[in-house]
Enzyme design. Structure first.
Site, PDB file in Angstrom:
ATOM      1  N   GLY A 217      50.188 -88.106  11.483  1.00 51.28           N
ATOM      2  CA  GLY A 217      48.872 -87.948  10.873  1.00 51.28           C
ATOM      3  C   GLY A 217      47.767 -88.275  11.849  1.00 51.28           C
ATOM      4  N   GLU A 258      56.301 -89.841  14.545  1.00 51.23           N
ATOM      5  CA  GLU A 258      56.702 -88.445  14.741  1.00 51.23           C
ATOM      6  C   GLU A 258      55.482 -87.528  14.773  1.00 51.23           C
ATOM      7  OE1 GLU A 258      59.382 -88.688  11.511  1.00 51.23           O
ATOM      8  OE2 GLU A 258      57.873 -88.057  10.083  1.00 51.23           O
ATOM      9  N   PRO A 259      54.705 -87.615  15.837  1.00 54.35           N
ATOM     10  CA  PRO A 259      53.506 -86.794  15.943  1.00 54.35           C
ATOM     11  C   PRO A 259      53.815 -85.368  16.373  1.00 54.35           C
ATOM     12  CG  PRO A 259      53.735 -88.164  17.886  1.00 54.35           C
ATOM     13  CD  PRO A 259      54.896 -88.497  16.999  1.00 54.35           C
ATOM     14  N   GLY A 260      53.092 -84.430  15.802  1.00 59.44           N
ATOM     15  CA  GLY A 260      53.167 -83.044  16.257  1.00 59.44           C
ATOM     16  C   GLY A 260      51.846 -82.695  16.907  1.00 59.44           C
ATOM     17  N   ARG A 297      45.456 -70.586  11.240  1.00 58.87           N
ATOM     18  CA  ARG A 297      44.868 -71.853  10.779  1.00 58.87           C
ATOM     19  C   ARG A 297      43.439 -71.728  10.252  1.00 58.87           C
ATOM     20  NH1 ARG A 297      44.081 -75.947  13.022  1.00 58.87           N
ATOM     21  NH2 ARG A 297      45.171 -77.498  11.797  1.00 58.87           N
ATOM     22  N   TYR A 301      43.786 -72.996   6.579  1.00 62.79           N
ATOM     23  CA  TYR A 301      43.342 -74.376   6.394  1.00 62.79           C
ATOM     24  C   TYR A 301      41.832 -74.545   6.548  1.00 62.79           C
ATOM     25  CZ  TYR A 301      48.260 -75.640   7.269  1.00 62.79           C
ATOM     26  OH  TYR A 301      49.615 -75.763   7.217  1.00 62.79           O
ATOM     27  N   CYS A 327      43.933 -55.542   8.573  1.00 57.51           N
ATOM     28  CA  CYS A 327      43.234 -54.779   7.557  1.00 57.51           C
ATOM     29  C   CYS A 327      43.059 -55.555   6.263  1.00 57.51           C
ATOM     30  CB  CYS A 327      43.913 -53.431   7.358  1.00 57.51           C
ATOM     31  SG  CYS A 327      43.565 -52.409   8.786  1.00 57.51           S
ATOM     32  N   GLU A 328      42.449 -56.690   6.370  1.00 53.98           N
ATOM     33  CA  GLU A 328      41.860 -57.456   5.280  1.00 53.98           C
ATOM     34  C   GLU A 328      41.000 -58.478   6.010  1.00 53.98           C
ATOM     35  OE1 GLU A 328      44.880 -60.215   3.354  1.00 53.98           O
ATOM     36  OE2 GLU A 328      46.177 -58.695   4.234  1.00 53.98           O
ATOM     37  N   TYR A 355      50.726 -75.670  15.394  1.00 49.50           N
ATOM     38  CA  TYR A 355      50.713 -74.814  14.202  1.00 49.50           C
ATOM     39  C   TYR A 355      49.971 -73.499  14.452  1.00 49.50           C
ATOM     40  CZ  TYR A 355      52.086 -79.336  12.516  1.00 49.50           C
ATOM     41  OH  TYR A 355      52.731 -80.531  12.374  1.00 49.50           O
TER      42      TYR A 355
HETATM   43  C1  LIG Z   1      54.712 -82.072   9.958  1.00 46.80           C
HETATM   44  C2  LIG Z   1      55.282 -83.408  10.018  1.00 46.80           C
HETATM   45  C3  LIG Z   1      54.886 -84.296  11.020  1.00 46.80           C
HETATM   46  C4  LIG Z   1      53.850 -83.976  12.056  1.00 46.80           C
HETATM   47  O1  LIG Z   1      52.543 -84.009  11.565  1.00 46.80           O
HETATM   48  P1  LIG Z   1      51.309 -83.816  12.562  1.00 46.80           P
HETATM   49  O2  LIG Z   1      50.122 -83.860  11.696  1.00 46.80           O
HETATM   50  O3  LIG Z   1      51.471 -82.520  13.259  1.00 46.80           O
HETATM   51  O4  LIG Z   1      51.350 -84.938  13.541  1.00 46.80           O
HETATM   52  C5  LIG Z   1      55.515 -85.518  11.048  1.00 46.80           C
HETATM   53  N1  LIG Z   1      56.453 -85.860  10.137  1.00 46.80           N
HETATM   54  C6  LIG Z   1      56.843 -85.031   9.159  1.00 46.80           C
HETATM   55  C7  LIG Z   1      57.905 -85.451   8.213  1.00 46.80           C
HETATM   56  C8  LIG Z   1      56.272 -83.776   9.061  1.00 46.80           C
HETATM   57  O5  LIG Z   1      56.665 -82.972   8.074  1.00 46.80           O
END
Ligand SMILES: *Cc1c(COP(=O)(O)O)cnc(C)c1O
Length: 400
Positions: A217, A258-260, A297, A301, A327-328, A355
């Site tokens: 998050g 667990e950052p993405g 996105r 979002y 085409c929308e 994403y």
């Molecule tokens: C998507 C997800 C994340 C990564 O979230 P980010 O906002 O990209 O950091 C971490 N843990 C879980 C379980 C997720 O589903």
């Protein structure tokens, strides 16, 4: 990266193009490992953000683990060279068979559902399992991505912990981790610390834990003056609290995240060429050779990706509405100040690492773009642009 470097890559590899800066990913990874000064820290990159195997390998080489949400992601991770012990599986709503298959691969599983927990514990009492709790804390920046609140489909409610404990006792299963992921975009460190207290409280009730996983998050800035999660402040405060908890618990634990987005968002650039500039009575549209098939996105979002004209970076700024060729209605940005645009110019979208490609599709029968990794001053092609054969792959034309 510099506009000139990006423009050269667009010329070499064509448009539209995703470019990822390896140094920026490394920088963000180091920021996290410097912020949390505990004995045992685990960063599990949430690969759904960007799942190219070269990106996975890059993160593996930095020492990262992997957070996965499907067995296919697990297999991609193994293919990229991660060992099973470096992978955690945090699915939601998948079948028992899929969880079972992942556990057989030797990957840590994380269960967020009472019925699955009971079923799994009865069948595999010796396999260590992590539990995903729902602390019921609203910490999201967007309704679609805040997953900790009361009606969320994610996690086991903290009010159901007595039930979890009964399952553990009856099955003699082994709970080795507690996890939460309250939702994307932590704007307030205190809110996060508040949710962490709920996780600590829950953890006390399990005796054989090896790790506590605080999910993700971490918010990154998308536009000027955007709030960003203060990772350094969070690191200082949570580290202190975590060490206190270890004493209380009587055992050293691993602190996991667990950052993405935090790791890859700002490392990504999306480059697309302007096909048309179209003036109407009130608006100037810049239509690019892309659409929500490549970058969804903004439409999905409401994300505001900053856009630069890298073909004319010093040009006089004017207002443009940047749209796609689907085409929308597919609007990337409304009335944005951008350096004067001419047909044929290349626009650069920022924050295109997370994403973006991973949500791309073939809508309108368009090819998915190529991907390039920028490392040591060189562009490495890490995914070829699709071709006509890719569109036909798996299709069957029946003889009618
Ligand atoms: C998507 C997800 C994340 C990564 O979230 P980010 O906002 O990209 O950091 C971490 N843990 C879980 C379980 C997720 O589903």
């Amino acid at each position: 990266m510099q506009p000139k470097e990006l423009l050269d890559l667009a010329e070499t590899f064509g448009n539209p193009l995703y470019v990822y800066d390896a140094d920026k990913i490394a920088f963000q990874y180091k920021r996290l490992t410097n912020a949390f000064k505990v004995e045992k820290l685990r960063i599990n990159y949430a690969m759904k953000a960007l799942s190219n195997v070269s990106i996975l390998r890059l993160l593996k080489n930095m020492g990262s683990g992997l957070d996965t949400v499907s067995i296919q992601e697990v297999k991609l991770g193994l293919h990229a060279g991660f060992t099973p012990d470096k992978i955690i599986f945090t699915p939601n709503g998948v079948s028992f068979e899929e969880i079972e298959a992942v556990a057989h691969l030797g990957v840590q599983i994380n269960i967020d559902n009472l019925s699955i927990l009971e079923h799994f514990g009865a069948k595999y009492p010796k396999t260590p399992v992590c539990i995903r709790i729902n602390p019921h804390v609203m910490a999201g920046g967007n309704e679609n991505i805040s997953v900790g609140h009361i009606d969320s489909k994610f996690g086991i409610s903290i009010y159901q912990i007595p039930h979890v404990l009964r399952i553990v006792e009856n099955t003699k299963m082994n709970i080795n981790g507690i996890h939460m992921h309250t939702g994307s975009d932590i704007l307030d460190v205190e809110v996060f610390l508040y949710a962490s207290e709920i996780l600590f409280d829950t953890a006390k009730q399990f005796k054989n834990l090896e790790f506590l996983d605080f999910g993700s998050g971490f918010k990154v800035p998308y536009k000027k003056d955007d709030i960003e999660t203060n990772v350094e402040e969070l690191g200082k405060k949570l580290t202190k609290r975590f060490k206190e908890f270890e004493k209380e618990y009587g055992r050293e634990l691993t602190l996991a995240f667990e950052p993405g987005k935090f790791l890859v968002s700002e490392a990504g650039y999306f480059l697309a060429k302007v096909n048309v500039v179209k003036q109407t009575t009130s608006t100037v549209f810049a239509g690019i050779d892309s659409g929500f098939n490549h970058l969804i996105r903004p439409m999905f979002y409401g994300s505001q990706h900053s856009i630069e004209n890298i073909s004319n970076p010093k040009g006089k700024e004017r207002f443009y509405t940047v749209v796609g060729y689907i085409c929308e209605t597919d609007t990337f940005a409304n009335n944005r100040r951008i350096a004067e645009i001419h047909e044929g110019d290349t626009l650069c979208f920022r924050n295109a690492g997370a994403y973006c490609f991973s949500m791309a599709s073939n809508y309108n029968s368009r090819y998915k773009p190529a991907e390039v990794l920028w490392k040591d001053g060189k562009g490495h092609l890490i995914r070829e642009r699709e071709s006509f054969e890719d569109l036909l792959q798996n299709q069957i034309m029946v003889d009618l």
